[in-house]
Design a protein around this motif. Structure first.
Motif, PDB file in Angstrom:
ATOM      1  N   SER A   7       0.865  -1.180   0.000  1.00 44.94           N
ATOM      2  CA  SER A   7       0.000   0.000   0.000  1.00 44.94           C
ATOM      3  C   SER A   7       0.898   1.225   0.000  1.00 44.94           C
ATOM      4  CB  SER A   7      -0.950   0.005   1.193  1.00 44.94           C
ATOM      5  OG  SER A   7      -0.251   0.366   2.366  1.00 44.94           O
ATOM      6  N   LYS A   8       0.359   2.328  -0.545  1.00 43.29           N
ATOM      7  CA  LYS A   8       1.162   3.550  -0.664  1.00 43.29           C
ATOM      8  C   LYS A   8       0.769   4.555   0.405  1.00 43.29           C
ATOM      9  CE  LYS A   8       3.107   3.026  -4.969  1.00 43.29           C
ATOM     10  NZ  LYS A   8       3.257   3.483  -6.340  1.00 43.29           N
ATOM     11  N   ASN A   9       1.680   5.469   0.691  1.00 38.24           N
ATOM     12  CA  ASN A   9       1.423   6.471   1.737  1.00 38.24           C
ATOM     13  C   ASN A   9       0.152   7.265   1.502  1.00 38.24           C
ATOM     14  OD1 ASN A   9       3.727   5.859   3.212  1.00 38.24           O
ATOM     15  ND2 ASN A   9       4.998   7.054   1.813  1.00 38.24           N
ATOM     16  N   ILE A  10      -0.145   7.484   0.229  1.00 33.00           N
ATOM     17  CA  ILE A  10      -1.300   8.323  -0.100  1.00 33.00           C
ATOM     18  C   ILE A  10      -2.623   7.652   0.307  1.00 33.00           C
ATOM     19  CG2 ILE A  10      -1.315   7.468  -2.477  1.00 33.00           C
ATOM     20  CD1 ILE A  10      -2.256  10.171  -3.382  1.00 33.00           C
ATOM     21  N   ALA A  11      -2.646   6.311   0.340  1.00 32.23           N
ATOM     22  CA  ALA A  11      -3.856   5.578   0.760  1.00 32.23           C
ATOM     23  C   ALA A  11      -3.411   4.299   1.460  1.00 32.23           C
ATOM     24  CB  ALA A  11      -4.730   5.251  -0.446  1.00 32.23           C
ATOM     25  N   PRO A  12      -2.901   4.440   2.695  1.00 29.82           N
ATOM     26  CA  PRO A  12      -2.232   3.302   3.358  1.00 29.82           C
ATOM     27  C   PRO A  12      -3.126   2.095   3.618  1.00 29.82           C
ATOM     28  CG  PRO A  12      -2.328   5.261   4.792  1.00 29.82           C
ATOM     29  CD  PRO A  12      -2.874   5.671   3.476  1.00 29.82           C
ATOM     30  N   GLU A  13      -4.433   2.304   3.595  1.00 34.19           N
ATOM     31  CA  GLU A  13      -5.348   1.195   3.900  1.00 34.19           C
ATOM     32  C   GLU A  13      -5.788   0.419   2.664  1.00 34.19           C
ATOM     33  OE1 GLU A  13      -6.490  -0.355   6.746  1.00 34.19           O
ATOM     34  OE2 GLU A  13      -4.745   0.764   7.452  1.00 34.19           O
ATOM     35  N   VAL A  14      -5.306   0.856   1.478  1.00 36.83           N
ATOM     36  CA  VAL A  14      -5.691   0.158   0.238  1.00 36.83           C
ATOM     37  C   VAL A  14      -4.504  -0.655  -0.256  1.00 36.83           C
ATOM     38  CG1 VAL A  14      -6.566   0.408  -2.103  1.00 36.83           C
ATOM     39  CG2 VAL A  14      -7.205   2.092  -0.354  1.00 36.83           C
ATOM     40  N   ALA A  27      10.056  -4.305 -13.966  1.00 30.88           N
ATOM     41  CA  ALA A  27      11.386  -4.469 -13.370  1.00 30.88           C
ATOM     42  C   ALA A  27      11.768  -3.190 -12.610  1.00 30.88           C
ATOM     43  CB  ALA A  27      12.411  -4.780 -14.454  1.00 30.88           C
ATOM     44  N   ARG A  28      11.517  -2.021 -13.214  1.00 36.85           N
ATOM     45  CA  ARG A  28      11.860  -0.750 -12.560  1.00 36.85           C
ATOM     46  C   ARG A  28      11.048  -0.564 -11.280  1.00 36.85           C
ATOM     47  NH1 ARG A  28       9.154   3.468 -12.637  1.00 36.85           N
ATOM     48  NH2 ARG A  28       8.019   3.057 -14.582  1.00 36.85           N
ATOM     49  N   GLU A  29       9.735  -0.811 -11.369  1.00 38.88           N
ATOM     50  CA  GLU A  29       8.872  -0.587 -10.200  1.00 38.88           C
ATOM     51  C   GLU A  29       9.220  -1.543  -9.055  1.00 38.88           C
ATOM     52  OE1 GLU A  29       6.642   1.694  -9.510  1.00 38.88           O
ATOM     53  OE2 GLU A  29       6.276   2.671 -11.426  1.00 38.88           O
ATOM     54  N   LEU A  30       9.518  -2.805  -9.380  1.00 33.71           N
ATOM     55  CA  LEU A  30       9.860  -3.760  -8.317  1.00 33.71           C
ATOM     56  C   LEU A  30      11.142  -3.315  -7.619  1.00 33.71           C
ATOM     57  CD1 LEU A  30       8.971  -7.203  -9.961  1.00 33.71           C
ATOM     58  CD2 LEU A  30       7.794  -6.067  -8.062  1.00 33.71           C
ATOM     59  N   ASN A  31      12.058  -2.777  -8.430  1.00 33.57           N
ATOM     60  CA  ASN A  31      13.300  -2.304  -7.853  1.00 33.57           C
ATOM     61  C   ASN A  31      13.068  -1.069  -6.983  1.00 33.57           C
ATOM     62  OD1 ASN A  31      15.986  -0.553  -8.171  1.00 33.57           O
ATOM     63  ND2 ASN A  31      16.407  -2.766  -8.160  1.00 33.57           N
ATOM     64  N   GLU A  32      12.281  -0.109  -7.529  1.00 33.47           N
ATOM     65  CA  GLU A  32      12.042   1.136  -6.778  1.00 33.47           C
ATOM     66  C   GLU A  32      11.265   0.882  -5.483  1.00 33.47           C
ATOM     67  OE1 GLU A  32      11.651   4.081 -10.659  1.00 33.47           O
ATOM     68  OE2 GLU A  32       9.939   3.859  -9.330  1.00 33.47           O
ATOM     69  N   GLU A  33      10.235   0.021  -5.585  1.00 34.37           N
ATOM     70  CA  GLU A  33       9.335  -0.156  -4.430  1.00 34.37           C
ATOM     71  C   GLU A  33       9.873  -1.156  -3.418  1.00 34.37           C
ATOM     72  OE1 GLU A  33       5.436  -1.198  -5.926  1.00 34.37           O
ATOM     73  OE2 GLU A  33       5.096   0.822  -6.710  1.00 34.37           O
ATOM     74  N   LEU A  34      10.569  -2.213  -3.930  1.00 35.74           N
ATOM     75  CA  LEU A  34      10.906  -3.326  -3.033  1.00 35.74           C
ATOM     76  C   LEU A  34      12.378  -3.731  -3.069  1.00 35.74           C
ATOM     77  CD1 LEU A  34       7.768  -5.420  -4.009  1.00 35.74           C
ATOM     78  CD2 LEU A  34       8.097  -4.238  -1.828  1.00 35.74           C
ATOM     79  N   GLY A  67      15.003 -12.029  -4.189  1.00 38.91           N
ATOM     80  CA  GLY A  67      15.407 -11.945  -2.779  1.00 38.91           C
ATOM     81  C   GLY A  67      14.257 -11.434  -1.945  1.00 38.91           C
ATOM     82  N   PRO A  68      14.470 -11.276  -0.663  1.00 41.02           N
ATOM     83  CA  PRO A  68      13.398 -10.776   0.197  1.00 41.02           C
ATOM     84  C   PRO A  68      13.105  -9.303  -0.102  1.00 41.02           C
ATOM     85  CG  PRO A  68      15.387 -11.300   1.469  1.00 41.02           C
ATOM     86  CD  PRO A  68      15.712 -11.585   0.041  1.00 41.02           C
ATOM     87  N   PRO A  69      11.817  -8.967  -0.281  1.00 46.39           N
ATOM     88  CA  PRO A  69      11.477  -7.580  -0.592  1.00 46.39           C
ATOM     89  C   PRO A  69      11.650  -6.667   0.607  1.00 46.39           C
ATOM     90  CG  PRO A  69       9.480  -8.923  -0.372  1.00 46.39           C
ATOM     91  CD  PRO A  69      10.643  -9.873  -0.238  1.00 46.39           C
ATOM     92  N   ALA A  70      12.185  -5.464   0.351  1.00 49.46           N
ATOM     93  CA  ALA A  70      12.373  -4.470   1.415  1.00 49.46           C
ATOM     94  C   ALA A  70      11.659  -3.191   0.993  1.00 49.46           C
ATOM     95  CB  ALA A  70      13.864  -4.198   1.595  1.00 49.46           C
ATOM     96  N   PRO A  71      10.534  -2.860   1.644  1.00 47.82           N
ATOM     97  CA  PRO A  71       9.719  -1.734   1.183  1.00 47.82           C
ATOM     98  C   PRO A  71      10.441  -0.393   1.217  1.00 47.82           C
ATOM     99  CG  PRO A  71       8.812  -2.712   3.210  1.00 47.82           C
ATOM    100  CD  PRO A  71       9.968  -3.557   2.814  1.00 47.82           C
ATOM    101  N   ALA A  72      10.347   0.352   0.115  1.00 45.16           N
ATOM    102  CA  ALA A  72      10.944   1.693   0.035  1.00 45.16           C
ATOM    103  C   ALA A  72      10.031   2.687   0.739  1.00 45.16           C
ATOM    104  CB  ALA A  72      11.124   2.084  -1.427  1.00 45.16           C
ATOM    105  N   ALA A  73      10.537   3.925   0.876  1.00 51.12           N
ATOM    106  CA  ALA A  73       9.813   4.942   1.646  1.00 51.12           C
ATOM    107  C   ALA A  73       8.443   5.267   1.041  1.00 51.12           C
ATOM    108  CB  ALA A  73      10.659   6.202   1.729  1.00 51.12           C
TER     109      ALA A  73
END
Ligand SMILES: Nc1nc2c([nH]c(=O)n2[C@H]2C[C@H](O)[C@@H](COP(=O)(O)OP(=O)(O)OP(=O)(O)O)O2)c(=O)[nH]1
Length: 316
Positions: free
Chosen positions: A204-211, A230-237, A272-278
């Motif tokens: 979920s994203k900061n803008i709508a953390p419950e979705v 590929a870009r989004e998985l890298n940026e987000e996780l 590998g194990p996903p690590a959530p970005a900010a």
């Protein structure tokens, strides 16, 4: 009986002053949107002696010639009404103007004054190009000028000549392109269904953390769906996809922007194990029966989960 389609009739007027009555309509052009072969043009004999030289100069028409040679207003408007009424064999004519206020005011006044009624409708109402564009794009009035619309639709080659026959065709082309551009408004989103140990990865994203929905996002210019993912998985996780299997496309409403969305979903393993970005508010794994389910974006809950179950990847 099936209903005939609406026919948008682009109407263009040149006049020798700002309002009909004291001043005259001196030419009238019409063209049907999407049917470039259907056009109408007439000049008209002026109905008064008054004119505003600057207004007359716009069209470049010779008023003395019109007084000698152009058909009287009754005759010209009868021909215009016949042409519009003939269109009823193939559709339902709807007035289109740019601006509807000026061209519609002259057309409506002339039809009612000389024929007793308008072939469009009793109120003279119809479509206005700029209002339609504002509604479609959400832009401000100042940004809805025809040259700007033409720029955005790559129609700058289409000329505006102040010949009403040609300008009606121009308007018909522009409105046709506006109508056709509606389909491309669908927001493209690419997302990954990552399943490990029978559980599906959600973010979920900061803008709508419950979705909660699948990791992914919108393509940048020129990117393929795989490159986006590929870009989004890298940026987000902070992970890379090991393989991507197209699951399918889902049409729905983007949960954050509320606009039509086409979601392309790949079944993907990650390196590998996903690590959530900010930019993420949360990350989690659902087994398909837990408290995540009511918080899923509708497109995921109602369409993607059944597809995943169908393909045997998750949820059986
Ligand atoms: N990533 C993703 N977005 C989804 C899903 N379902 C769904 O309705 N959406 C919506 C949420 C948003 O309205 C839109 C995607 O926006 P996003 O904010 O994730 O895209 P992005 O990373 O490219 O965002 P940004 O660059 O504009 O910040 O699609 C889904 O399963 N995954």
């Amino acid at each position: 009986m099936t209903k005939l389609p609406e026919l948008y009739v682009a109407v263009d007027v040149e006049a020798d002053g700002p309002i009909p009555g004291p001043y005259s309509m001196i030419s009238l052009g019409m063209a049907v949107v999407g049917r470039p072969e259907l056009t109408f043009y007439t000049e008209l004999r002026p109905i008064s002696d008054d004119f505003v030289p600057e207004a007359l100069a716009v069209s470049g028409l010779d008023r003395d010639r019109l007084l000698r040679e152009a058909p009287p207003a009754e005759e010209a408007m009868a021909a215009a009404a016949r042409w519009i009424n003939d269109l009823r064999r193939i559709g339902r004519p709807v007035f289109l103007g740019a601006p509807a206020v000026f061209d519609g005011m002259f057309a409506h006044w002339y039809f009612v004054r000389f024929l007793g009624k308008s072939p469009f409708n009793a109120s003279g109402s119809g479509l206005d190009l700029r209002s339609y564009w504002m509604g479609r794009t959400g832009c401000e009035w100042v940004d809805s000028r025809k040259p700007l619309i033409k720029q955005q639709l790559q129609l700058t080659d289409l000329r505006h000549t102040h010949h009403t026959g040609e300008d009606a065709v121009e308007l018909a082309h522009v409105f046709d392109a506006v109508l056709k551009s509606r389909g491309s408004e669908v927001m493209q989103v690419v997302a990954a269904a990552v399943v490990e140990d029978g559980r599906l990865l959600l973010v979920s994203k900061n803008i709508a953390p419950e979705v909660f929905y699948l990791p992914g996002g919108k393509p940048e210019d020129g990117e393929s769906a795989e490159e986006t993912l590929a870009r989004e998985l890298n940026e987000e996780l902070g992970v890379s996809p090991l393989d991507m299997d197209l699951l399918g496309h889902v049409d729905g409403t983007a949960v954050l922007e509320g606009v039509p969305m086409r979601l392309t979903v790949f079944v993907t393993r990650i390196d590998g194990p996903p690590a959530p970005a900010a930019e993420l508010a949360a990350m989690g794994w659902t087994n398909g029966r837990d408290s995540y389910i009511p918080r899923l974006a509708p497109a995921i809950r109602d369409q993607v989960l059944p597809m995943l179950a169908e393909s045997g990847v998750f949820g059986r």
